[in-house]
Design a protein around this motif. Sequence first.
Motif, PDB file in Angstrom:
ATOM      1  N   MET A  76      40.854 -80.850  49.693  1.00 36.18           N
ATOM      2  CA  MET A  76      40.241 -79.740  48.943  1.00 36.18           C
ATOM      3  C   MET A  76      39.037 -79.251  49.723  1.00 36.18           C
ATOM      4  O   MET A  76      38.200 -80.048  50.139  1.00 36.18           O
ATOM      5  CB  MET A  76      39.777 -80.221  47.562  1.00 36.18           C
ATOM      6  CG  MET A  76      40.879 -80.537  46.609  1.00 36.18           C
ATOM      7  SD  MET A  76      40.271 -81.263  45.048  1.00 36.18           S
ATOM      8  CE  MET A  76      38.832 -80.309  44.690  1.00 36.18           C
ATOM      9  N   LEU A  77      38.941 -77.932  49.903  1.00 36.82           N
ATOM     10  CA  LEU A  77      37.814 -77.340  50.613  1.00 36.82           C
ATOM     11  C   LEU A  77      37.001 -76.482  49.655  1.00 36.82           C
ATOM     12  O   LEU A  77      37.556 -75.624  48.964  1.00 36.82           O
ATOM     13  CB  LEU A  77      38.305 -76.467  51.772  1.00 36.82           C
ATOM     14  CG  LEU A  77      39.160 -77.150  52.830  1.00 36.82           C
ATOM     15  CD1 LEU A  77      39.568 -76.141  53.898  1.00 36.82           C
ATOM     16  CD2 LEU A  77      38.433 -78.319  53.458  1.00 36.82           C
ATOM     17  N   SER A  78      35.700 -76.716  49.623  1.00 35.23           N
ATOM     18  CA  SER A  78      34.796 -75.954  48.772  1.00 35.23           C
ATOM     19  C   SER A  78      33.665 -75.388  49.622  1.00 35.23           C
ATOM     20  O   SER A  78      33.244 -76.020  50.588  1.00 35.23           O
ATOM     21  CB  SER A  78      34.185 -76.848  47.689  1.00 35.23           C
ATOM     22  OG  SER A  78      35.173 -77.455  46.913  1.00 35.23           O
ATOM     23  N   GLY A  79      33.175 -74.237  49.226  1.00 36.30           N
ATOM     24  CA  GLY A  79      32.043 -73.620  49.913  1.00 36.30           C
ATOM     25  C   GLY A  79      32.016 -72.136  49.627  1.00 36.30           C
ATOM     26  O   GLY A  79      33.012 -71.550  49.204  1.00 36.30           O
ATOM     27  N   GLU A  80      30.860 -71.544  49.872  1.00 39.17           N
ATOM     28  CA  GLU A  80      30.698 -70.116  49.633  1.00 39.17           C
ATOM     29  C   GLU A  80      31.635 -69.307  50.542  1.00 39.17           C
ATOM     30  O   GLU A  80      32.156 -69.827  51.515  1.00 39.17           O
ATOM     31  CB  GLU A  80      29.241 -69.690  49.929  1.00 39.17           C
ATOM     32  CG  GLU A  80      28.199 -70.369  49.093  1.00 39.17           C
ATOM     33  CD  GLU A  80      27.690 -71.674  49.725  1.00 39.17           C
ATOM     34  OE1 GLU A  80      28.127 -72.024  50.822  1.00 39.17           O
ATOM     35  OE2 GLU A  80      26.869 -72.344  49.088  1.00 39.17           O
ATOM     36  N   LEU A  81      31.793 -68.040  50.197  1.00 39.06           N
ATOM     37  CA  LEU A  81      32.522 -67.136  51.084  1.00 39.06           C
ATOM     38  C   LEU A  81      31.874 -67.177  52.458  1.00 39.06           C
ATOM     39  O   LEU A  81      30.645 -67.127  52.571  1.00 39.06           O
ATOM     40  CB  LEU A  81      32.493 -65.703  50.547  1.00 39.06           C
ATOM     41  CG  LEU A  81      33.438 -65.383  49.396  1.00 39.06           C
ATOM     42  CD1 LEU A  81      33.110 -64.013  48.807  1.00 39.06           C
ATOM     43  CD2 LEU A  81      34.874 -65.432  49.853  1.00 39.06           C
ATOM     44  N   VAL A 119      36.123 -81.718  50.896  1.00 40.05           N
ATOM     45  CA  VAL A 119      35.186 -81.272  51.917  1.00 40.05           C
ATOM     46  C   VAL A 119      34.388 -80.109  51.329  1.00 40.05           C
ATOM     47  O   VAL A 119      34.954 -79.087  50.944  1.00 40.05           O
ATOM     48  CB  VAL A 119      35.927 -80.824  53.201  1.00 40.05           C
ATOM     49  CG1 VAL A 119      34.933 -80.355  54.251  1.00 40.05           C
ATOM     50  CG2 VAL A 119      36.805 -81.955  53.730  1.00 40.05           C
ATOM     51  N   VAL A 120      33.064 -80.288  51.264  1.00 43.36           N
ATOM     52  CA  VAL A 120      32.170 -79.266  50.717  1.00 43.36           C
ATOM     53  C   VAL A 120      31.313 -78.747  51.864  1.00 43.36           C
ATOM     54  O   VAL A 120      30.610 -79.519  52.530  1.00 43.36           O
ATOM     55  CB  VAL A 120      31.279 -79.838  49.595  1.00 43.36           C
ATOM     56  CG1 VAL A 120      30.397 -78.744  49.011  1.00 43.36           C
ATOM     57  CG2 VAL A 120      32.130 -80.482  48.506  1.00 43.36           C
ATOM     58  N   ILE A 121      31.387 -77.433  52.094  1.00 46.18           N
ATOM     59  CA  ILE A 121      30.653 -76.811  53.192  1.00 46.18           C
ATOM     60  C   ILE A 121      29.530 -75.961  52.603  1.00 46.18           C
ATOM     61  O   ILE A 121      29.782 -75.038  51.838  1.00 46.18           O
ATOM     62  CB  ILE A 121      31.584 -75.935  54.061  1.00 46.18           C
ATOM     63  CG1 ILE A 121      32.786 -76.760  54.534  1.00 46.18           C
ATOM     64  CG2 ILE A 121      30.815 -75.341  55.232  1.00 46.18           C
ATOM     65  CD1 ILE A 121      33.878 -75.937  55.200  1.00 46.18           C
TER      66      ILE A 121
END
Length: 171
Positions: A42-47, A136-138
């Motif tokens: 799972m990938l998370s983060g702002e545009l 994964v949180v960016i």
Amino acid sequence: MEAPHSPAADVTSAVLVVHSPDLMQELGRRLAKLLRPGDLVMLSGELGAGKTTLTRGLGEGLGVRGAVTSPTFVIARVHPSLTGGPALVHVDAYRLGGGLDEMEDLDLDVSLPDSVVVVEWGDGKVEGLSDDRLHVVIHRAVGDSDDEVRHVTVNGIGARWAGEDLAALGA
């Protein structure tokens, strides 16, 4: 007497600093070496944080066919392996609001055992697919900034990730 089981004990974490898009792609290539069929990422983060750039590196590291680009308008793309490894299923759940019910229409549970499934914007939507997942949180600077530095938190959740040295990804 045995200590009660804590879900927090099933999380392995690392925090990495990535200084450029090229290094984000390199992080994806290094991460690909840890992945195997059945893994959910799972990938998370702002545009603009670098989710697709990281996935492009994953695709390179897994040796898959086709250019890895954002699947925003098609929702999911399958990239077959060119090397006999697992296919990469790249999903963009940004426009999907229905949680796991709407995700079930994509049949990800069918693809998961034989593929590496990467889901951008999957928070609250795909956790039910697997007890074991890599989240994964960016984080990036927001606002009027041309800062390319990203802080990446990699959380290995579940028994699959126990004992993995995720901090070595930053080496």
